[in-house]
Design an enzyme around this catalytic site. Structure first.
Site, PDB file in Angstrom:
ATOM      1  N   LYS A 113       0.818  -1.206   0.000  1.00  0.00           N
ATOM      2  CA  LYS A 113       0.000   0.000   0.000  1.00  0.00           C
ATOM      3  C   LYS A 113       0.862   1.271   0.000  1.00  0.00           C
ATOM      4  O   LYS A 113       0.437   2.314  -0.481  1.00  0.00           O
ATOM      5  CB  LYS A 113      -0.921   0.024   1.219  1.00  0.00           C
ATOM      6  CG  LYS A 113      -1.836  -1.183   1.406  1.00  0.00           C
ATOM      7  CD  LYS A 113      -2.886  -1.286   0.318  1.00  0.00           C
ATOM      8  CE  LYS A 113      -4.034  -2.209   0.695  1.00  0.00           C
ATOM      9  NZ  LYS A 113      -3.671  -3.632   0.755  1.00  0.00           N
TER      10      LYS A 113
HETATM   11  C1  LIG Z   1      -4.367  -4.769   0.364  1.00  0.00           C
HETATM   12  C2  LIG Z   1      -3.563  -6.010   0.306  1.00  0.00           C
HETATM   13  C3  LIG Z   1      -3.836  -7.008  -0.640  1.00  0.00           C
HETATM   14  C4  LIG Z   1      -5.009  -6.910  -1.604  1.00  0.00           C
HETATM   15  O1  LIG Z   1      -4.819  -5.912  -2.564  1.00  0.00           O
HETATM   16  P1  LIG Z   1      -6.083  -5.365  -3.385  1.00  0.00           P
HETATM   17  O2  LIG Z   1      -5.554  -4.224  -4.171  1.00  0.00           O
HETATM   18  O3  LIG Z   1      -7.078  -4.939  -2.358  1.00  0.00           O
HETATM   19  O4  LIG Z   1      -6.579  -6.477  -4.217  1.00  0.00           O
HETATM   20  C5  LIG Z   1      -3.017  -8.106  -0.680  1.00  0.00           C
HETATM   21  N1  LIG Z   1      -1.981  -8.248   0.186  1.00  0.00           N
HETATM   22  C6  LIG Z   1      -1.696  -7.312   1.114  1.00  0.00           C
HETATM   23  C7  LIG Z   1      -0.568  -7.536   2.044  1.00  0.00           C
HETATM   24  C8  LIG Z   1      -2.460  -6.159   1.201  1.00  0.00           C
HETATM   25  O5  LIG Z   1      -2.168  -5.228   2.114  1.00  0.00           O
END
Ligand SMILES: *Cc1c(COP(=O)(O)O)cnc(C)c1O
Length: 498
Positions: A113
């Site tokens: 993120k």
């Molecule tokens: C948010 C997240 C995901 C999922 O990603 P999306 O964009 O919501 O599909 C997968 N792995 C981790 C560690 C995340 O923080």
């Protein structure tokens, strides 16, 4: 280029307006009116650039109302070694047989993120300036664990902004909870919710689109925006690392420019994999997009049947950031697949809201299956994969990445497709130390999260990220838990509006 709403194609805004608003007032998501192209020569040129420069090229194609100086201001501040523990920003690992893992978690909160949330505050404040907006922006965030912390770090003490994060009290790892509860900054607020991630996301969406709340806020000189992946300012930065990784793989001789690659993404809200779909449609030679889910496999079922059905049990898993039954960004994909049929989108997503279910046409299902492969993996297989992968390659992956690895291995054995593959690694194993240790050692650890981190350091040989090491000495600032019915009141109170 302009941006339109998935629920009303006639609505047209600039990228700066789309980013500032976060979500369209009709409940739809903003989407660019066309998909810009990248030529093979441009891809080749990326190979000699650093990450921020590569980002300049991609952003230049999507944020056409930003000047090159504005874009460079955003990328150079976000993608530097001040914020990331590696100069490459996104780290492409050595190949494991036919696959490379793309580590997207070297930012301040140790999850992918950060790739978007380190830059979003710059994109957002630049957008506000461009729009001549003088209201204070209130960022409301629903998080399954990682977005919340990454958004808090991105927005802490950013002038002209306030941020409020809601997370499911029982739905995050102890390290994730600790990261959020100890958040510093004078403009931040964190609150746990009695409920799951979908409750948090629904609550936030409802507050966002409530006209009376909006008016009360405006009177107080404030406006909402979103740091969730419903905001285009989250999506655009994620396209960058797929394009960049392709150039990097070719630069290293893993592939030749022009060769196809497949991409595997551990998926929750469908943001990350949608970014890969955009990269593909820009002209990056990407073949299959492999969508990996945990046991909350609503997407696996959807890709297989064309029926999206959230009426099912919700499971708390060891990959909590993917414990999601409503994948918001699927709306953008379906808008693209229907050729921008906003009436069709309103119908399906109306049904999703009222019945929890919709079914796409055979034509759309065929288009979906032409690009996407769905697969899932339960907790037992996730842990076995962490264990086996470490044995075989001395590489420790986190629980989310392990879901992707397992789904990829299943795909490989089913199809024998040895196309070079890029696996998105979305979190540092330290963020989920308890589950990772359990996977490797076979026993459940009963020590606290810091002792687990220390132990994982011994077992994995990986350096402990500084930001996690520092948490130990930080005081808990936020411990409130509320009911989902009380979210709106809570927000208005915290903002001194009631
Ligand atoms: C948010 C997240 C995901 C999922 O990603 P999306 O964009 O919501 O599909 C997968 N792995 C981790 C560690 C995340 O923080």
């Amino acid at each position: 280029m302009y941006y339109q709403s998935t629920r009303d194609s006639s609505l047209k805004v600039t990228s700066a307006q789309a980013i500032a608003q976060g979500i369209s007032s009709d409940g739809g998501l903003f989407i660019p009116s066309e998909i810009p192209q990248i030529s093979m020569d441009e891809l080749k040129a990326l190979a000699d650039m650093n990450y921020a420069e590569r980002a300049n090229v991609i952003f230049g194609k999507f944020l056409t109302d930003f000047t090159p100086e504005e874009i460079n201001y955003c990328t150079s501040h976000a993608y530097s070694t001040k914020n990331f523990e590696t100069a490459n920003i996104a780290e492409l690992t050595q190949a494991f047989d036919d696959a490379n893992i793309l580590e997207l978690w070297h930012g301040p909160t140790c999850a992918f993120k950060d790739m978007a949330l380190q830059i979003l505050p710059y994109l957002l404040t630049t957008s506000l300036k461009k729009n001549g907006e003088d209201k204070k922006v209130v960022i409301l965030v629903a998080t399954s664990g990682d977005t919340g912390k990454a958004a808090l770090e991105g927005f802490k003490d950013v002038p002209g902004t306030e941020i409020m994060v809601f997370y499911p009290d029982q739905g995050v790892s102890s390290m994730q909870k600790r990261q959020m509860a100890t958040q510093e900054g004078g403009n931040v607020n964190v609150c746990a919710l009695e409920g799951n991630f979908d409750d948090c996301q629904n609550g936030v969406k409802k507050i966002f689109t409530d006209q009376s709340v909006k008016e009360q806020l405006a009177k107080a000189g404030k406006m909402f925006s979103s740091a969730n992946s419903i905001n285009w300012g989250r999506l655009a930065p994620q396209i960058v690392y797929y394009v960049s990784a392709y150039a990097e793989m070719a630069k290293r001789g893993e592939i030749q420019f022009g060769d196809m690659i497949n991409v595997v993404v551990p998926t929750g809200n469908f943001g990350n994999i949608l970014a890969a779909y955009y990269a593909k449609n820009m002209g990056v030679p990407i073949g299959k997009l492999i969508c990996a889910s945990n046991i909350n496999k609503v997407l696996t079922d959807f890709i297989a049947t064309g029926i999206y059905d959230r009426n099912r049990d919700f499971y708390a898993t060891c990959s909590p950031s993917m414990d999601i039954l409503i994948s918001s960004n699927l709306e953008r994909l379906l808008y693209l697949l229907t050729g921008g049929d906003d009436a069709q989108i309103r119908d399906w997503f109306g049904k999703l809201a009222s019945e929890g279910k919709y079914e796409v046409t055979d034509e759309i299902k065929a288009k979906l299956q032409a690009d996407f492969i769905g697969g899932f993996c339960d907790d037992a297989d996730t842990k076995k994969t962490i264990h086996d992968f470490k044995e075989k390659y001395q590489y420790t992956c986190d629980t989310h990445t392990a879901v992707a690895v397992k789904v990829y291995l299943d795909y490989l054995s089913k199809t024998g497709d040895h196309t070079r593959t890029l696996i998105a690694s979305t979190a540092s194993p330290y963020k989920f130390s308890a589950s990772v240790l359990e996977a490797i050692e076979g026993t459940v650890s009963d020590v606290d999260e810091y002792a687990q981190v220390a132990h994982l350091a011994e077992v994995s040989g990986l350096p402990v990220p500084q930001s996690l090491a520092d948490l130990k000495d930080k005081a808990v600032r936020f411990s409130e838990v509320i009911q989902k019915e009380d979210m709106e009141n809570y927000v208005l109170k915290k903002l001194d509006i009631i």
